[in-house]
Design a protein around this motif. Structure first.
Motif, PDB file in Angstrom:
ATOM      1  N   GLU A 206       0.837  -1.199   0.000  1.00 35.19           N
ATOM      2  CA  GLU A 206       0.000   0.000   0.000  1.00 35.19           C
ATOM      3  C   GLU A 206       0.877   1.256   0.000  1.00 35.19           C
ATOM      4  O   GLU A 206       1.981   1.273   0.557  1.00 35.19           O
ATOM      5  CB  GLU A 206      -0.921   0.004   1.217  1.00 35.19           C
ATOM      6  CG  GLU A 206      -1.838  -1.210   1.307  1.00 35.19           C
ATOM      7  CD  GLU A 206      -2.700  -1.381   0.064  1.00 35.19           C
ATOM      8  OE1 GLU A 206      -3.227  -0.376  -0.440  1.00 35.19           O
ATOM      9  OE2 GLU A 206      -2.833  -2.524  -0.411  1.00 35.19           O
ATOM     10  N   TRP A 207       0.347   2.317  -0.618  1.00 35.76           N
ATOM     11  CA  TRP A 207       1.082   3.566  -0.753  1.00 35.76           C
ATOM     12  C   TRP A 207       0.518   4.630   0.182  1.00 35.76           C
ATOM     13  O   TRP A 207      -0.684   4.677   0.434  1.00 35.76           O
ATOM     14  CB  TRP A 207       1.025   4.074  -2.192  1.00 35.76           C
ATOM     15  CG  TRP A 207       1.807   3.233  -3.148  1.00 35.76           C
ATOM     16  CD1 TRP A 207       1.386   2.109  -3.786  1.00 35.76           C
ATOM     17  CD2 TRP A 207       3.159   3.436  -3.552  1.00 35.76           C
ATOM     18  NE1 TRP A 207       2.383   1.589  -4.579  1.00 35.76           N
ATOM     19  CE2 TRP A 207       3.485   2.386  -4.459  1.00 35.76           C
ATOM     20  CE3 TRP A 207       4.130   4.387  -3.254  1.00 35.76           C
ATOM     21  CZ2 TRP A 207       4.737   2.288  -5.058  1.00 35.76           C
ATOM     22  CZ3 TRP A 207       5.373   4.288  -3.858  1.00 35.76           C
ATOM     23  CH2 TRP A 207       5.673   3.250  -4.744  1.00 35.76           C
ATOM     24  N   GLU A 208       1.408   5.476   0.657  1.00 37.19           N
ATOM     25  CA  GLU A 208       1.016   6.596   1.506  1.00 37.19           C
ATOM     26  C   GLU A 208       1.644   7.868   0.964  1.00 37.19           C
ATOM     27  O   GLU A 208       2.815   7.870   0.560  1.00 37.19           O
ATOM     28  CB  GLU A 208       1.458   6.357   2.947  1.00 37.19           C
ATOM     29  CG  GLU A 208       1.059   7.471   3.899  1.00 37.19           C
ATOM     30  CD  GLU A 208       1.487   7.201   5.331  1.00 37.19           C
ATOM     31  OE1 GLU A 208       1.355   8.120   6.160  1.00 37.19           O
ATOM     32  OE2 GLU A 208       1.971   6.080   5.597  1.00 37.19           O
ATOM     33  N   ALA A 209       0.870   8.941   0.972  1.00 33.95           N
ATOM     34  CA  ALA A 209       1.357  10.230   0.493  1.00 33.95           C
ATOM     35  C   ALA A 209       1.693  11.136   1.667  1.00 33.95           C
ATOM     36  O   ALA A 209       0.905  11.251   2.619  1.00 33.95           O
ATOM     37  CB  ALA A 209       0.299  10.891  -0.388  1.00 33.95           C
ATOM     38  N   ASP A 210       2.836  11.779   1.594  1.00 36.79           N
ATOM     39  CA  ASP A 210       3.247  12.759   2.601  1.00 36.79           C
ATOM     40  C   ASP A 210       2.821  14.138   2.107  1.00 36.79           C
ATOM     41  O   ASP A 210       3.593  14.844   1.446  1.00 36.79           O
ATOM     42  CB  ASP A 210       4.762  12.684   2.804  1.00 36.79           C
ATOM     43  CG  ASP A 210       5.283  13.773   3.743  1.00 36.79           C
ATOM     44  OD1 ASP A 210       4.463  14.402   4.439  1.00 36.79           O
ATOM     45  OD2 ASP A 210       6.507  13.990   3.754  1.00 36.79           O
ATOM     46  N   LEU A 211       1.593  14.528   2.440  1.00 33.46           N
ATOM     47  CA  LEU A 211       1.085  15.804   1.943  1.00 33.46           C
ATOM     48  C   LEU A 211       1.796  16.988   2.581  1.00 33.46           C
ATOM     49  O   LEU A 211       1.916  18.051   1.954  1.00 33.46           O
ATOM     50  CB  LEU A 211      -0.422  15.889   2.174  1.00 33.46           C
ATOM     51  CG  LEU A 211      -1.269  14.877   1.388  1.00 33.46           C
ATOM     52  CD1 LEU A 211      -2.757  15.108   1.646  1.00 33.46           C
ATOM     53  CD2 LEU A 211      -0.980  14.947  -0.111  1.00 33.46           C
ATOM     54  N   ASP A 212       2.278  16.833   3.797  1.00 29.76           N
ATOM     55  CA  ASP A 212       3.022  17.928   4.420  1.00 29.76           C
ATOM     56  C   ASP A 212       4.323  18.205   3.672  1.00 29.76           C
ATOM     57  O   ASP A 212       4.820  19.339   3.671  1.00 29.76           O
ATOM     58  CB  ASP A 212       3.337  17.588   5.881  1.00 29.76           C
ATOM     59  CG  ASP A 212       2.105  17.612   6.761  1.00 29.76           C
ATOM     60  OD1 ASP A 212       1.122  18.284   6.388  1.00 29.76           O
ATOM     61  OD2 ASP A 212       2.109  16.937   7.813  1.00 29.76           O
ATOM     62  N   GLY A 213       4.869  17.179   3.045  1.00 26.99           N
ATOM     63  CA  GLY A 213       6.105  17.358   2.286  1.00 26.99           C
ATOM     64  C   GLY A 213       5.882  17.659   0.816  1.00 26.99           C
ATOM     65  O   GLY A 213       6.846  17.795   0.056  1.00 26.99           O
ATOM     66  N   ALA A 214       4.608  17.764   0.404  1.00 26.28           N
ATOM     67  CA  ALA A 214       4.272  18.015  -1.000  1.00 26.28           C
ATOM     68  C   ALA A 214       4.428  19.494  -1.336  1.00 26.28           C
ATOM     69  O   ALA A 214       4.395  20.361  -0.451  1.00 26.28           O
ATOM     70  CB  ALA A 214       2.850  17.558  -1.283  1.00 26.28           C
ATOM     71  N   ALA A 215       4.590  19.788  -2.606  1.00 28.33           N
ATOM     72  CA  ALA A 215       4.775  21.174  -3.046  1.00 28.33           C
ATOM     73  C   ALA A 215       4.093  21.411  -4.379  1.00 28.33           C
ATOM     74  O   ALA A 215       4.046  20.524  -5.235  1.00 28.33           O
ATOM     75  CB  ALA A 215       6.263  21.496  -3.167  1.00 28.33           C
ATOM     76  N   ASN A 216       3.552  22.616  -4.526  1.00 27.48           N
ATOM     77  CA  ASN A 216       3.117  23.129  -5.825  1.00 27.48           C
ATOM     78  C   ASN A 216       4.318  23.832  -6.448  1.00 27.48           C
ATOM     79  O   ASN A 216       4.733  24.896  -5.972  1.00 27.48           O
ATOM     80  CB  ASN A 216       1.969  24.125  -5.669  1.00 27.48           C
ATOM     81  CG  ASN A 216       0.674  23.468  -5.254  1.00 27.48           C
ATOM     82  OD1 ASN A 216       0.391  22.333  -5.605  1.00 27.48           O
ATOM     83  ND2 ASN A 216      -0.136  24.205  -4.504  1.00 27.48           N
ATOM     84  N   LEU A 217       4.878  23.253  -7.501  1.00 32.16           N
ATOM     85  CA  LEU A 217       6.136  23.782  -8.030  1.00 32.16           C
ATOM     86  C   LEU A 217       5.968  25.124  -8.724  1.00 32.16           C
ATOM     87  O   LEU A 217       6.918  25.920  -8.778  1.00 32.16           O
ATOM     88  CB  LEU A 217       6.761  22.768  -8.979  1.00 32.16           C
ATOM     89  CG  LEU A 217       7.155  21.425  -8.351  1.00 32.16           C
ATOM     90  CD1 LEU A 217       7.828  20.539  -9.393  1.00 32.16           C
ATOM     91  CD2 LEU A 217       8.061  21.613  -7.146  1.00 32.16           C
ATOM     92  N   ALA A 218       4.771  25.403  -9.259  1.00 31.38           N
ATOM     93  CA  ALA A 218       4.582  26.676  -9.958  1.00 31.38           C
ATOM     94  C   ALA A 218       4.770  27.865  -9.029  1.00 31.38           C
ATOM     95  O   ALA A 218       5.084  28.972  -9.479  1.00 31.38           O
ATOM     96  CB  ALA A 218       3.194  26.730 -10.597  1.00 31.38           C
ATOM     97  N   SER A 219       4.562  27.666  -7.745  1.00 30.05           N
ATOM     98  CA  SER A 219       4.669  28.774  -6.800  1.00 30.05           C
ATOM     99  C   SER A 219       6.103  29.039  -6.361  1.00 30.05           C
ATOM    100  O   SER A 219       6.341  29.939  -5.548  1.00 30.05           O
ATOM    101  CB  SER A 219       3.789  28.489  -5.573  1.00 30.05           C
ATOM    102  OG  SER A 219       2.424  28.418  -5.963  1.00 30.05           O
TER     103      SER A 219
END
Length: 731
Positions: A206-219
């Motif tokens: 199973e996969w887990e996403a680290d949303l706290d470590g995610a980034a919107n690169l355009a910004s």
């Protein structure tokens, strides 16, 4: 958003303006017929997934461990949670690499089945969704201004709701087993966005996403320095292990449909012939797509790509421009002066969008984007870079488009600076015109010749682009009207509109420059043109290709892909979502029988990584085919993804035609003769679901609507909650 269909377009006076050059387009649209051998499959297709109502199947990605990812793009807001918002997910409990057989998924026949994502094996699990809070307190897929305010707070026409249209997914691993890494996702919107989400796989798969470590690169500042991106569609992983994102910049069109720049120069007017890009810096640019505007200024003809001018004001605010009123409300955090005021600099430069974006250092702390300006400007659906690290094939989505390749002088990663990359841009010419006339697409392999358009260095092209960086909406008024816009804006705008329609936008490359380039090209070749004209094929790629005889007739050239490390003897697959309009009219190199369900071609890679033949392997259903045919045929192919074992994932962005269900599907295509070991066994038949043995459906005529519907790429939420292919033509 402007409602517009191709049938409406064909009914305009564009035909009268162009004369014989578009009469074939009009006649081809008059009625839909039953094309022999449609549908056809050279092998077998099996339905693996159906997506939720209103959504396309987009962004397939398969990891080394056999996990299949794909996006939930613009689903109906009426679907039950969690399938009523854009999302990024994966198939849990099924290894598509090791488990090559599955029980084909049945059609979605109930409201419950149609409102969710279904897969043949395992379960579809969402990792991230529209509106999720990610690192730096951002919202997934929502770019910000330089001051950090989300652009969803700003007014103005939208190309699509921000964060609602996740498309391409690509995984950059951080370990050899590919159990942890970064998942890159495109967002098809303006301003464009690319998210990078850290994900990891546990021992249970199973996969887990680290949303706290995610980034919107355009910004990030690195993205803003290159103007950001627009309408990020599909993409790929480069052979040098970076993420490649394609800008599907529909409003790059300088010319409508079959018109050429020389047509305009010879006629002495561009009325009825111009495309959307000539109005890029017009105040309220999407207004040129309205029926009223077209009737007043353009003999009633719709400007190709006008719908994709939506979002340009947001792009300006992304760059740091002061917000102006667009007869819409702002949040309390934004203080602007009321009034219809043109936007001054910074304003988007059209020549900065419509490229392949390479995210250098994709696995590093600070990924940096560069654009391959030297690869030409178009509405790129996808790149496919070959293992020679020099050759890149490019498919351009929309109506009457070309097929291109870029070949670098040296392997691209061998250049210390990506701006030093040098190479030649080519456009394809289909050479077997006679063989393709009035033939069923299933019977015609297209023979290709590659026309060199020009040779340049990436940084050199960027320097040409930079000359247009300071052009703004104020310039549109001051360059093209005598009336002072500050005294009478409406009068100045009317004068400017009429001037640009007739004589072109003097703020950008002129008609005369394009024609002069083509004349010198004909006399001296691509390397013999004057220095000041060398920019033409790189900045006005489609217009230049038309002038030198390339086949700019493809209709919705969609995904293109080959397996990892493909080499000579392997195949590149290319999806054509619809076979109509320029591919089926009475003019040009392509005059095939019409198949609105589209098709898939493949091309064998040759010793020099060239391709010279597109052979049909899948043909979709006709709009006139009956339900039992349409239900199980591939319709309107979008993304294609070639597995390393040679099978192909085929994703739909489909019109319903006579199907009994409204959902798009993901099919697994198994080529004729494929085996998981050596590819020698015979697998499936060569006809496809519902096709008669004689290759002719005339004795089974069907009850399809035969509609001529424009399936727009503009992604605004409809009032009915159905953001689904019913808003505008997609060029």
């Amino acid at each position: 958003m402007v409602e517009f269909t191709r049938r409406q377009l064909m009914a305009t006076s564009l035909a009268a303006s162009l004369g014989a050059s578009v009469t074939g387009v009009v006649s081809a649209a008059d009625e839909d017929t039953d094309s022999p051998m449609a549908p056809m499959v050279d092998g077998q297709i099996e339905r693996f997934a159906t997506t939720a109502l209103g959504a396309e199947v987009t962004g397939p990605e398969v990891t080394k461990s056999g996990t299949l990812f794909f996006s939930l793009q613009h689903p109906s807001r009426k679907n039950p949670e969690p399938f009523n918002s854009g999302g990024i997910g994966y198939v849990s409990g099924y290894n598509i690499v090791e488990e090559t057989e599955f029980d084909e998924l049945g059609i979605p026949s109930t409201d419950e089945q149609q409102g969710r994502v279904r897969v043949a094996n395992g379960e579809y699990v969402l990792l991230a969704r529209e509106g999720d809070n990610i690192g730096d307190n951002a919202d997934l897929g929502v770019p910000t201004t330089p001051d950090g305010l989300g652009l969803d707070e700003y007014p103005g026409p939208r190309y699509g709701n921000l964060g609602y249209n996740p498309d391409c997914n690509r995984f950059i691993p951080l370990n050899e087993k590919e159990t942890e890494g970064y998942l890159f996702t495109n967002f098809e919107q303006s301003p464009g966005e690319i998210s990078r989400i850290p994900i990891c796989q546990d021992d249970d798969g199973e996969w887990e996403a680290d949303l706290d470590g995610a980034a919107n690169l355009a910004s990030t500042e690195a993205f803003r320095e290159i103007g950001g991106t627009r309408i990020n569609c599909y993409g790929d992983i480069s052979p040098w292990n970076t993420y490649l994102s394609a800008e599907e910049e529909y409003s790059h069109t300088r010319l409508s449909l079959t018109a050429t720049t020389s047509d305009i120069v010879e006629a002495g007017s561009g009325v009825g012939l111009r495309g959307a890009s000539q109005f890029y810096n017009r105040p309220n640019p999407t207004e040129v797509g309205s029926t009223e505007w077209a009737e007043e200024y353009n003999d009633g003809a719709y400007l190709q790509g006008a719908f994709a001018l939506a979002g340009l004001e947001l792009q300006a605010y992304y760059l740091g421009a002061d917000a102006v009123d667009q007869n819409d409300s702002l949040s309390d955090d934004v203080d602007i002066e009321l009034g219809r005021t043109p936007i001054d600099s910074p304003y988007p430069n059209p020549y900065r969008y419509g490229y392949i974006v390479d995210i250098c250092g994709s696995d590093g702390e600070e990924p940096t984007p560069i654009k391959y300006y030297v690869g030409g400007r178009a509405s790129w659906e996808c790149p496919d870079v070959q293992s020679d690290e020099k050759t890149m094939y490019l498919s351009s989505d929309g109506d009457n488009k070309g097929f291109y390749k870029f070949v670098a002088d040296e392997p691209i990663p061998s250049y210390d600076d990506p701006m030093d990359v040098r190479g030649t841009l080519y456009a394809v010419e289909v050479t077997n015109e006679e063989a393709a006339k009035r033939k069923p697409p299933a019977e015609v392999a297209l023979e290709l010749d590659w026309i060199p358009l020009g040779h340049a260095k990436n940084g050199e092209v960027e320097s040409w682009i930079a000359e247009y960086d300071d052009v703004s909406q104020v310039d549109y008024l001051e360059s093209h009207s005598e009336t002072d816009w500050e005294e009478d804006l409406e009068a100045a705008l009317a004068e400017a509109d009429r001037e640009v329609v007739e004589n072109g936008n003097s703020d950008y490359i002129s008609d005369e420059e394009i024609v002069a380039w083509a004349e010198q090209y004909d006399e001296h070749g691509p390397d013999g043109v004057d220095e000041e004209l060398r920019r033409v094929p790189f900045l006005e790629t489609r217009a230049a290709a038309k002038e030198v005889g390339a086949t700019v007739e493809f209709r919705k050239s969609e995904g293109i892909d080959s397996k990892d490390d493909a080499g000579p003897g392997d195949y590149i697959y290319l999806g054509i979502s619809e076979v109509n309009d320029g591919m089926t009219d009475d003019e040009g190199h392509l005059q095939l029988d019409r198949v609105d369900g589209g098709m898939v071609y493949r091309a064998e890679i040759e010793d020099d990584y060239d391709i010279s033949t597109l052979e049909p392997v899948i043909v979709g259903a006709d709009a006139t085919d009956p339900t039992n045919v349409a239900n199980d045929a591939l319709l309107n192919i979008d993304n294609v993804f070639v597995l390393n074992d040679g099978r192909v994932l085929c994703c739909e962005d489909a019109d319903q035609f006579s199907r009994s269900y409204p959902n798009d599907c993901l099919y697994v295509y198994t080529p004729e003769g494929w085996t998981p070991d050596d590819g020698d066994s015979e697998n499936g038949d060569d006809r496809g679901h519902g096709n008669d043995a004689d290759g002719d459906d005339e004795d089974n005529p069907g009850k399809g609507r035969g509609k001529e519907k424009g399936r727009g790429r503009g992604r605004g939420d409809d009032e009915d909650g159905e953001d689904h292919k019913d808003d505008e033509d997609d060029e």
